[in-house]
Write a protein that holds these residues in place. Sequence first.
Motif, PDB file in Angstrom:
ATOM      1  N   TYR A  20       0.904  -1.135   0.062  1.00  0.00           N
ATOM      2  CA  TYR A  20      -0.054  -0.034  -0.044  1.00  0.00           C
ATOM      3  C   TYR A  20       0.879   1.196  -0.110  1.00  0.00           C
ATOM      4  O   TYR A  20       0.734   2.295  -0.848  1.00  0.00           O
ATOM      5  N   HIS A  21       1.837   1.147   0.688  1.00  0.00           N
ATOM      6  CA  HIS A  21       2.829   2.389   0.859  1.00  0.00           C
ATOM      7  C   HIS A  21       3.421   2.598  -0.461  1.00  0.00           C
ATOM      8  O   HIS A  21       3.709   3.797  -0.948  1.00  0.00           O
ATOM      9  N   SER A  22       3.914   1.421  -0.985  1.00  0.00           N
ATOM     10  CA  SER A  22       4.797   1.599  -2.318  1.00  0.00           C
ATOM     11  C   SER A  22       4.017   1.922  -3.406  1.00  0.00           C
ATOM     12  O   SER A  22       4.126   2.740  -4.015  1.00  0.00           O
ATOM     13  N   LEU A  23       2.703   1.521  -3.411  1.00  0.00           N
ATOM     14  CA  LEU A  23       1.637   2.110  -4.402  1.00  0.00           C
ATOM     15  C   LEU A  23       1.507   3.645  -4.385  1.00  0.00           C
ATOM     16  O   LEU A  23       1.295   4.353  -5.291  1.00  0.00           O
ATOM     17  N   PHE A  24       1.144   3.956  -3.024  1.00  0.00           N
ATOM     18  CA  PHE A  24       0.804   5.429  -2.797  1.00  0.00           C
ATOM     19  C   PHE A  24       1.930   6.134  -3.235  1.00  0.00           C
ATOM     20  O   PHE A  24       1.653   7.213  -3.918  1.00  0.00           O
TER      21      PHE A  24
END
Length: 669
Positions: free
Chosen positions: A262-266
């Motif tokens: 999730y953090h990487s995609l954000f």
Amino acid sequence: MAENGDFSFAKDGNVVARNGLPRIQTHGSRKTKPENGICYDDSAPPVKAQTIDELHSLQKKRSTPTTPIKDKDGQGGAAFAALSEEERHKLQLQSISASLASLTRETGPKVVKGDPARKSETPRVGAEHHHYFTPAISVSDSALKFTHVLYNLSPAELYEQAIKYEKGSFITSTGALATLSGAKTGRSPRDKRVVKDETTTEELWWGKGSPNIEMDEHTFLVNRERAVDYLNSLDKVFVNDQFLNWDPENRIKVRIVSARAYHSLFMHNMCIRPTPEELENFGTPDFTIYNAGQFPCNRYTHYMTSSTSIDLNLARREMVILGTQYAGEMKKGLFSVMHYLMPKRRILSLHSGCNVGKDGDVALFFGLSGTGKTTLSTDHNRLLIGDDEHCWSDDGVSNIEGGCYAKCIDLSKDKEPDIWNAIKFGTVLENVVFDEHTREVDYSDKSVTENTRASYPIEYIPNAKIPCVGPHPKNVILLACDAFGVLPPVSKLSLAQTMYHFISGYTALVAGTEDGIKEPQATFSACFGAAFIMLHPTRYAAMLAEKMHTYGATGWLVNTGWSGGRYGVGNRIKLGYTRKIIDAIHSGSLLTAGYKKSEVFGLEIPAEVEGVPSEILDPVNTWEDKAAYKETLLKLAGLFKKNFEVFANNKIGKDGKLTEEILAAGPNF
Ligand SMILES: Nc1ncnc2c1ncn2[C@@H]1O[C@H](COP(=O)(O)OP(=O)(O)O)[C@@H](O)[C@H]1O
Ligand SMILES: C=C(OP(=O)(O)O)C(=O)O
Ligand SMILES: [Ca+2]
Ligand SMILES: [Mn+2]
């Protein structure tokens, strides 16, 4: 027997079901019988695989080979060009290993590219063709294991990682990735720490009103070690190498190491995405974030007052996140860094949205959270440069980011069609509630939080201006959501008034949304972004004044808050009216309207705005209780005055005249 049994026998001996349908024929009765009598389904050509494994191996092809890096003249263009692909990969892993290195042990971790779940990618000792980086000596258990690095994965790969491994990750009916940010659903400004060393003691803004709460270098290293050890203890980490700032001369390379897809995609969405060629030549990042958000900080550690800590070390060019998974912390953390780096280059960093008209007229939209930067800069009739973070240099404006982060509480397709349509595959939807079966999002549901958010790449907005740069601004719009309902929907500002309101950074939201009328909470946040600025507010104000003066920009104050009474009595100004007001600013028609000066605040109020009922333009007309209006107006003026006291002794710019004018531009009563 046919009575209670399931089957009966037909005359020809074939079994038929009780409803009389014949059993499915397995031997070719209609088509020609194969000679050998073996059945085969010959409706399509056979698959070109002998086994399931082989079939699966056919499904995915290798990504396009990394571009051979050559100039037009065939010479190596960049520093890495002379290297073989193999060597470049090794250097890349070496750099990631260095990022993840403990500062107390001798070497960085063994890093290897790829998903640990895909066994074939796990290197065995002595394996020849895998790209991994092994430190020389193993002195600890942590050095014996591999840290798998999922490097700049694509949105599709990140979806799979999130859905497989992160609880609370789902695909919504429009294809967005719904996620939960955990216990924290907003930023934690009280847990932000900045390393105070010899340089930053001198340079930064410290003390009352400042967002920079000090920590020492040693404590930073304690937290850094905690984050790095946590990350290295995991099977895998995500690494994003990306850029900030669309101005090519002032682009910053950032690396984000995180534990969640999730953090990487954000960050994939929010930062500028490098091309494959740019990634090959990425080299060493200018700034690194270690996001260990699931892991708390240790409250016995000096300076820690909760289990959350967001630590900025400008000398080391690093940020550590512990104890919060709210993704906005990363984007706004990097924004703070830009608020330090850019003014050093005489570039003004701005907490504003930005768009440009067909004639090249640029508008900035300053405002605190929830006042309308994203909503109003996303305008179907104009090109979007960015929704939140910009730079204003001698060359014009540039967006710092590569994506937008829109509030989506009560999002409606009619009122905000472009944002609505941007919520599709690739978009991260934080903390929204959806139907468990249809996966349709209920944007009105505040069960998790009111601060529901959508993060999408800027090109998901159809009229995005790419590259996200533009000429010098013509209009500087200050947005205030005034829940007291006494500020006019729009007023034209003098340069001194613009500075007064810029430094004040006023908005008033309503503290709790639950039962009954609650007192609006006035917030003053210098430069409309006190949480992110690093230098004294007057430094940014002086730069803004100089630029607005040089390029002849006009300042406006737009109230996107209440009309017809304060919160609980009146209503929020219709978005449609605010859009009409903004249209009139862009078109230039408001510049030539007739004006009158308001009492107390001395704001210039236009007599008419096309598409807006004239009676609402002066708030006094919309209040039934005139005495209550006056009382509320004076109350707000008092709050402004009190807030400004701390700035009264600061000189703005080189000559004292502007400072005097700014002081005089506040409310008079
Ligand atoms: N008159 C108005 N002007 C601007 N926004 C409004 C107005 N009325 C309601 N809104 C809502 O207020 C919110 C503004 O949030 P947003 O644009 O995300 O703020 P920011 O980007 O400044 O944090 C949106 O949800 C928008 O729909
Ligand atoms: C992401 C944020 O920005 P804004 O609300 O201004 O869009 C934030 O303040 O956390
Ligand atoms: Ca230049
Ligand atoms: Mn925003």
